[in-house]
Scaffold this active site. Structure first.
Site, mmCIF file in Angstrom:
data_model
loop_
_atom_site.group_PDB
_atom_site.id
_atom_site.type_symbol
_atom_site.label_atom_id
_atom_site.label_comp_id
_atom_site.label_asym_id
_atom_site.label_seq_id
_atom_site.Cartn_x
_atom_site.Cartn_y
_atom_site.Cartn_z
ATOM 1 N N LYS A 22 2.561 11.174 7.165
ATOM 2 C CA LYS A 22 1.744 10.941 8.358
ATOM 3 C C LYS A 22 2.234 11.692 9.607
ATOM 4 O O LYS A 22 1.988 12.882 9.711
ATOM 5 C CB LYS A 22 1.585 9.441 8.574
ATOM 6 C CG LYS A 22 0.722 8.841 7.439
ATOM 7 C CD LYS A 22 0.079 7.513 7.751
ATOM 8 C CE LYS A 22 -0.987 7.212 6.686
ATOM 9 N NZ LYS A 22 -0.769 5.995 5.930
ATOM 10 N N ASP A 31 9.258 2.911 1.921
ATOM 11 C CA ASP A 31 8.066 3.673 2.286
ATOM 12 C C ASP A 31 7.835 3.495 3.790
ATOM 13 O O ASP A 31 7.330 2.471 4.230
ATOM 14 C CB ASP A 31 6.854 3.184 1.483
ATOM 15 C CG ASP A 31 5.584 3.985 1.815
ATOM 16 O OD1 ASP A 31 5.593 4.741 2.815
ATOM 17 O OD2 ASP A 31 4.588 3.832 1.079
ATOM 18 N N PHE A 41 0.859 -1.186 0.000
ATOM 19 C CA PHE A 41 0.000 0.000 0.000
ATOM 20 C C PHE A 41 0.891 1.231 0.000
ATOM 21 O O PHE A 41 1.640 1.461 0.937
ATOM 22 C CB PHE A 41 -0.947 0.053 1.204
ATOM 23 C CG PHE A 41 -1.852 1.255 1.122
ATOM 24 C CD1 PHE A 41 -3.015 1.227 0.363
ATOM 25 C CD2 PHE A 41 -1.505 2.451 1.744
ATOM 26 C CE1 PHE A 41 -3.816 2.356 0.236
ATOM 27 C CE2 PHE A 41 -2.306 3.582 1.616
ATOM 28 C CZ PHE A 41 -3.469 3.530 0.873
HETATM 29 C C1 PLP Z 1 -0.931 6.053 4.408
HETATM 30 C C2 PLP Z 1 0.153 5.513 3.563
HETATM 31 C C3 PLP Z 1 0.451 6.077 2.309
HETATM 32 C C4 PLP Z 1 -0.363 7.177 1.678
HETATM 33 O O1 PLP Z 1 -0.401 8.340 2.444
HETATM 34 P P1 PLP Z 1 -1.542 9.437 2.159
HETATM 35 O O2 PLP Z 1 -1.144 10.590 3.038
HETATM 36 O O3 PLP Z 1 -2.843 8.823 2.543
HETATM 37 O O4 PLP Z 1 -1.479 9.762 0.715
HETATM 38 C C5 PLP Z 1 1.521 5.550 1.600
HETATM 39 N N1 PLP Z 1 2.242 4.532 2.091
HETATM 40 C C6 PLP Z 1 1.995 3.975 3.288
HETATM 41 C C7 PLP Z 1 2.837 2.849 3.773
HETATM 42 C C8 PLP Z 1 0.925 4.434 4.053
HETATM 43 O O5 PLP Z 1 0.638 3.844 5.220
#
Ligand code: PLP
Length: 405
Positions: free
Chosen positions: A255, A226, A141
């Site tokens: 985040k 990520d 994700f």
């Molecule tokens: C939440 C998340 C995203 C996307 O972040 P947004 O601010 O919602 O665009 C990308 N990668 C990971 C691992 C995430 O948990």
């Protein structure tokens, strides 16, 4: 109609139907707690998917937001602002990277990492545009843009949204053999979550990240980590990669960088990668704005000074043990690292959703991810006592009441 029902009704009538939230309407938050419009208090064990590591409305972060809002909020990158430099330098010194490129949401930062890798692939590695491949993993994700969903392995995220962006190749998560087999001269980068949060808190086998890094080095490919969800203290270290002493070529953060009050994301890299960008090649109207920079700096200060990573390591290990000790008949597995914890519900006990609803009715907010998993990821400012209070409630909901005393 109750107040809650009115709010639900309004949101359902006028909103798009792209979420399936728990039926609770929140109106206030402080620290690890939130209150709904009926005045009920809940322990927040989702933390907005780890965007609230510092807790709701941390006084220092809110102060930074308000003070900056009274001075200067937005300049665009057409001009400099006096908050950007200090923020970038703070972020780089904390993380040990030479440069940072600020964006707003996580998905934008992932897109930025993909663009950096592709341009590096062409300019530095000399891989022709049509050949370049980025390897990604099943269950990934990375956000919701059209390019990012192009390489999702979740049919729901993709169906109906094509045509898709080419240049990605999926391999099973945690499978080094498959990764080795997929890597070639075309591979310019590997994009990976050190723990897959949305997939259900999936922890790869020990040594995985280290081996991925070694394979990347062997093939001259970039490692893009990520850590939007796993980073900034959540798993008990500054980054989940730190557990295996792995330094990716591009670190992606978001985040909790915004301290729960404002969207702030960034990629971190050294000159060799970051210098592929030149004026005009990438940008964002809001990226690096003074409000974001002030908030992010305060968010990092709180993270460091309140030792949130250390707290996550200590409380997470203890809490995971306590959850396992419940020996719930409906739980297949408790897994995770630090305060990123997944409780996997046995398939014969039905989906995780009703358990989340039962927790909500008893004052604990957690959300199911991928049908069978309840994610427990409270703000990292949580105390042992606050978690202790949650345990008998979780035990009751998971069908193993604790005897009083
Ligand atoms: C939440 C998340 C995203 C996307 O972040 P947004 O601010 O919602 O665009 C990308 N990668 C990971 C691992 C995430 O948990």
């Amino acid at each position: 109609m109750t107040t809650t029902a009115q709010y639900l009704d309004e949101a359902e009538r006028f909103g798009a139907n792209n979420y399936h939230p728990l039926p609770v309407v929140l109106e206030r938050g402080e620290g690890v707690y939130v209150w709904d419009v009926e005045g009920r208090r809940y322990l927040d064990m989702l933390s907005a998917y780890s965007a609230l590591n510092q807790g709701h409305r941390h006084p220092r972060i809110v102060r930074a937001l308000v003070e900056q809002a009274e001075r200067l909020t937005l300049t665009s990158r057409a001009f400099h602002n006096d908050r950007l430099g200090p923020f970038l330098s703070r972020l780089c010194r904390l993380t040990g990277f030479e440069r940072a490129l600020p964006m707003n949401t996580g998905a934008e930062a992932v897109e930025t990492a993909i663009k950096a890798a592709r341009k590096w692939g062409q300019d530095v590695r000399g891989v022709p545009e049509g050949d370049a491949e980025i390897i990604v993993f099943d269950g990934n994700f990375h956000g919701r843009t059209t390019t990012i969903i192009s390489f999702s392995s979740e049919p729901l995220y993709r169906k109906g949204f094509g045509p898709f962006t080419p240049g990605f190749r999926l391999v099973p998560y945690g499978d080094l053999q498959a990764l080795r087999g997929a890597m070639s001269r075309r591979t310019i980068a590997v994009l990976v979550e050190p723990i897959q949060g949305e997939a259900g808190v999936v922890v790869p086998p020990p040594g995985f990240m280290r081996a991925v890094k070694a394979l990347c080095r062997e093939h001259g490919a970039l490692l893009l980590a990520d850590e939007i969800q796993t980073g900034l203290g959540r798993t008990g270290r500054l980054f989940a990669c730190d557990w295996e002493d792995v330094r990716p070529d591009v670190m992606i953060v978001g985040k909790a960088l915004g301290g729960g009050v404002y969207p702030v994301s960034a990629i971190l890299a050294d000159d060799a990668v970051m210098n592929v960008f030149s004026p005009g090649t990438h940008g964002s109207t809001f990226g690096g704005n003074p409000l974001a920079a002030a908030v992010a700096m305060a968010s990092l200060d709180v993270l460091v000074e309140e030792r949130l990573a250390e707290r996550a390591a200590e409380l997470g290990a203890w809490f995971m043990d306590e959850l396992r000790a419940l020996e719930s008949p409906v739980v297949e597995e408790v897994r995770g690292r630090g305060l990123l914890i997944g409780v996997v519900i046995r398939s014969d006990a039905g989906p995780a959703r009703p358990f989340c609803e039962a927790l909500m009715e008893r004052g604990i907010l957690a959300k199911e991810t991928h049908e069978q998993v309840i994610r427990f990821a409270p703000p990292l400012v949580v105390t042992r006592e606050q978690l202790q209070e949650a345990l008998p409630i979780i035990a009751e909901v998971l069908g193993r009441p604790l005897s009083p005393g």
